[in-house]
Structure formats: structure tokens, C-alpha cells
Scaffold this motif. Sequence first.
Motif, PDB file in Angstrom:
ATOM      1  N   THR A 271     -71.678  42.422  14.835  1.00 21.68           N
ATOM      2  CA  THR A 271     -70.302  42.603  14.355  1.00 21.68           C
ATOM      3  C   THR A 271     -69.853  41.383  13.543  1.00 21.68           C
ATOM      4  OG1 THR A 271     -69.844  43.925  16.288  1.00 21.68           O
ATOM      5  CG2 THR A 271     -67.920  43.073  15.103  1.00 21.68           C
ATOM      6  N   GLY A 272     -69.280  41.648  12.369  1.00 24.69           N
ATOM      7  CA  GLY A 272     -68.728  40.570  11.541  1.00 24.69           C
ATOM      8  C   GLY A 272     -69.775  39.807  10.742  1.00 24.69           C
ATOM      9  N   ARG A 273     -71.046  40.232  10.834  1.00 22.84           N
ATOM     10  CA  ARG A 273     -72.080  39.465  10.127  1.00 22.84           C
ATOM     11  C   ARG A 273     -72.852  40.330   9.139  1.00 22.84           C
ATOM     12  NH1 ARG A 273     -74.785  36.076  15.148  1.00 22.84           N
ATOM     13  NH2 ARG A 273     -72.845  35.719  16.280  1.00 22.84           N
ATOM     14  N   ALA A 274     -72.205  41.335   8.529  1.00 20.43           N
ATOM     15  CA  ALA A 274     -72.903  42.166   7.531  1.00 20.43           C
ATOM     16  C   ALA A 274     -71.867  42.769   6.600  1.00 20.43           C
ATOM     17  CB  ALA A 274     -73.701  43.247   8.232  1.00 20.43           C
ATOM     18  N   GLU A 275     -72.313  43.651   5.718  1.00 20.52           N
ATOM     19  CA  GLU A 275     -71.414  44.310   4.755  1.00 20.52           C
ATOM     20  C   GLU A 275     -71.256  45.759   5.205  1.00 20.52           C
ATOM     21  OE1 GLU A 275     -70.170  42.540   2.304  1.00 20.52           O
ATOM     22  OE2 GLU A 275     -71.358  40.790   2.876  1.00 20.52           O
TER      23      GLU A 275
END
Length: 497
Positions: free
Chosen positions: A291-295
Motif C-alpha cells: 500500500t502506498g508504494r506503487a501506481e
Amino acid sequence: MSSLWLDMHEGSQMPTDALPGRASVDVAVAGGGLTGLATAVALARTGRRVIVLEARTVGAVATGNTTAKLSLLQGARLSEIRRRHALGTAAAYLTASRAAQDWLLELCRTHRVEVQRRDAVSYAVGEAGARRLRAEQETARALGLPARWEDSTELPFPVAGALSLAEQAQFDPMEVLLALAQELRERGGMIVDGARLTDVAGRDPLTVSTTRGTVHADRLVLATGVPVLGRGGHALRMVPHRSYALAYRVPESGWVPRGMHVSVDAPVRSLRSARYGDEELLLVGGNDHVTGRAEPAAAVQELDTWARSLVPGIERTHWWAAQDYESASGLPLIGALPGSGGRILASTGYAKWGMTSAVVGALAVTGTIEDRPPSWLGALRSAGGGLPAVAAMAALTAAAGREAMTGWAGAALRPLPSRPPSEGEGVVGRRGARPVAVSTVDGRTCAVSGVCTHLAGVLRWNDAEHTWDCPLHGSRFSAEGALLEGPAVKDLGTEPL
Ligand SMILES: Cc1cc2nc3c(=O)[nH]c(=O)nc-3n(C[C@H](O)[C@H](O)[C@H](O)COP(=O)(O)OP(=O)(O)OC[C@H]3O[C@@H](n4cnc5c(N)ncnc54)[C@H](O)[C@@H]3O)c2cc1C
Ligand code: FES
């Protein structure tokens, strides 16, 4: 954007209660997903007075957004557990999962919840995946699970191999929650929506504070996804994995799977059918990331393109996203929190196999409270520590530390732009010394604190769901700053535009 299940049950009569002025119960359960409601029912069946305190609405987070495959063959999970733990631990996991599957199927039978019996299939498309499948086959054989090797499947593309297990099940998870909620009510239990647990104090009884009022309880069960309040440090020991699901109407001659398929190669893909009125939809899931580390928008787009390449002419009816937590040991974390004298218990860490593991948690917590823990619980709990888990935990802490530094350094270097973001976009920038998050959704520009209320991670914009997501431990907030999920318990403060 709504899941197929939440859409089908919108406006349905999920029972809820008002919080009584002086509520006093045997057990308060925080969280109205499958863990919370199954635990509440299992405890109510022992004659205890139980209240479920749900921050949002029943099923609003993972359970209402799952893909709901109830299976003992879970990708390559048994061999992954075996790789890190003794065979006895994998055996305990399988025995616990079987007990949970039986419990849930019996609940569905007695409450007339429709269950479709299906083959579960783990498949590989590449050589690395095929090796993982062989390891899974070996572990399954050692544990006596009758999974069969197949060289071909019904999938509309070639595979490097597959393992299948007959007579597993799929269902509508909201139907299951509805059945649980009804039984709980019949047994005198209560369910309070919009009651976020914010604190717990005292001992005998516990004073449980929520946004709707206070409850006195002998025991508290944290069934909140990742356990809130930080007492067991769970958020620091787990990785939140967000992934996507899309449902499609298929043309008359188009392909819909009969089985429930999960790939063991990366990126993970999951396929099943789902009943929608009189139609049978194709359901596709996958593209998991921390979560929060990709597009996110790119992840949804890629999955959609893949589905359309599989079955030409399909029409998308729903898409949604959800997250689940994986522990450093790879096993569910179930039991009393340290220092709580056995009064506060939690269950979490299902690694996207919570249709069984949430019920494993419910049975384990109930057995523990009854002083009759299930035989498999000891082996699962004692395997939770150990060297591999300590090493994995160090890696988790380092990764979260890097995200924290990158977030704060980025926000410090970037002043907030003077113009509002374009529709659907969000940006975090510095105003004075503070990171501020500004977004525009449906024509409305909002400014909120850019700092997560859990442990001060700098938030990132989720361009698919239009939310602020924390890359440290997975808390998520709406564009207006309302807390949606994760270990945080407070909304974001608003900022002037
Ligand atoms: C995309 C996806 C697909 C999946 N597919 C499958 C599958 O096919 N098969 C399978 O076995 N598993 C699957 N899973 C896993 C499974 O859905 C989850 O493990 C399971 O639903 C978790 O249930 P839960 O009750 O623990 O969590 P949730 O359903 O998230 O419930 C937790 C509840 O706690 C509430 N809450 C949070 N904080 C507070 C607070 N402070 N006070 C009060 N309440 C609070 C939340 O609002 C929420 O309703 C999938 C997961 C995902 C993300
Ligand atoms: S979720 Fe832990 S800092 Fe944000």
C-alpha cells in the motif's frame, strides 16, 4: 467504484443497534468484518454477551471487497509456510483451515447462504511458477491434501502446470456477513456501526472508548484488520498488500471460468465467476503491491487490459480495491496482547486467505477465552517467532524507515504549488515546515495534513481510488481526510486552501 458484493447489498437490511448508555458486556469485538462477526457468533454460542463495534459499516473494508474463494489449496501457501517453518506448522495451518472451512460451510448450510462448490486451481505460466507448484504438490502430498497435478486447464491460455483440489467453495461474502449478523442478533448480541475504537483503559472491566460512547467489557477482541492501538506492535510486524478486482459481463459465447484459479507466478492473477442477478460475471483480481508504494491507476489499467485480451468483447461492470496484511512469519498472528493479562486479544495477518484464516482466528480466540484452545493453536503460535521471522521483520522495519525518510525529504524540498491540482490529482508539498496534502476530486479542492496520524508517515496520492495512502503501514484517508482503514485511529486535520 464499489465491489460487486457491496453493490448487490446496498440498502439491504444489515442489522445494527444504537450503543446503549451504560453498555456492559462479556466481550467487545472491534471490527465488523469476517473476523469480528465470526468471533462474535462463536462467543455468543457459548452464552456470552457480545457487542461488535464497527468503525464504518459491516463489511466496508476487506471482507466486502474480497474475492471470496474458500479453499484449502491457496496458491502456493502451504509450501511457502513449509519453506520457513517445520512440516508440523504447515500441518497445523491446514488442520486449522479445514476446521474453519467446515465451520463456515455449516453456517452457510444452516442459514441457507448460497455456496457454489468449485475446483480450486493453482496454476503457473512460467518455469519459476512451475517449480513453486511442484513444491506445493510435494507439501500437499506430505500433508495428505489430495491436490492433483494437471498439464492443462480450462483457462484460455497455456499453462506450465496446475494443481487442482476438488469441492472447494465460492460465495458472496456479504451474504455470509448478513447470516452472521442475524445469528448474533438472535443470540442477544449487538452490532454498532460508526463506532471507532479509540482507546482502552482499566482492567476489570476494561473501559473501551469509541467515537459513539463507552463500553465496559471483561475482554476486548481486536478484529480490525491490522490491530489498532499499537499495543502488540502488529502494524510494524506486517506488510499491507493492496490489490484490485474487476468484474465483467461476458458476451453470450464468451468464456467464464468454472473453477477458482490463482496463479503462483508474479504478478498474481485470480479468476472466478460470480452471480449477479441472473448473469454469471467474470471476476479477475491481482496486481498486488505494498500500500502506498506503487501506481494504482496503472495497476488497474494493466489488469483491465489483460482481462480484455483473455475474453474479447467483455464489458466492465465493477472494479474495486482492498488490502490485507501479511506477517513477518508468514502465519496468522492470533492471541492475547502482551501486558493485557489475557484481556485483549487480536487476530490478523491472513495474507489474502482470510475466508479460512478469519474463522481460524474466531475459533482460536473463542477457544482461548473458553480456556479450551484448539489443538492446532500451539503449533501456529510457537512458529510465529524464530530467526526467519526476525530477519523478515528487520527487512520490514528498514523498508518502512526508507519510505519515511524519502517522504519527509520529498515534502521538505517541494513547496506546495500555487495552483490547485487538476481533477483526480493530489500533491503533497511544504507549507512552512509542514507537509500539506491538496487534491481535487469531483471539482472540489481539499487541503489536509500530509502526515499520517499513526506514526507520521508522509502520505501519497492514490490516483485510482482518490485517497491519501500511507506507505509505512497502510493507513488510508479520503481526500477530505476521513480515516478509511489501517492502524491509525484519527482523521487527518484539515488545512486552509
Ligand atoms: C483483493 C482481495 C481479495 C481477497 N480474496 C480472498 C479469497 O479469495 N479468499 C480468501 O480466503 N481470502 C481472500 N482475501 C482475504 C480476506 O478478504 C481478508 O483476509 C478478510 O476479509 C479479512 O477480514 P477481517 O474481518 O480481518 O478484516 P476486515 O473485513 O477489513 O474487517 C475489519 C473491520 O474493522 C473495522 N475497524 C478498523 N479499525 C477499527 C476501529 N478502530 N474500531 C472499530 N472498527 C474498526 C473496519 O472498518 C473493518 O470493517 C482477499 C483480500 C483482498 C484484499
Ligand atoms: S500507517 Fe503507520 S505511519 Fe502511517
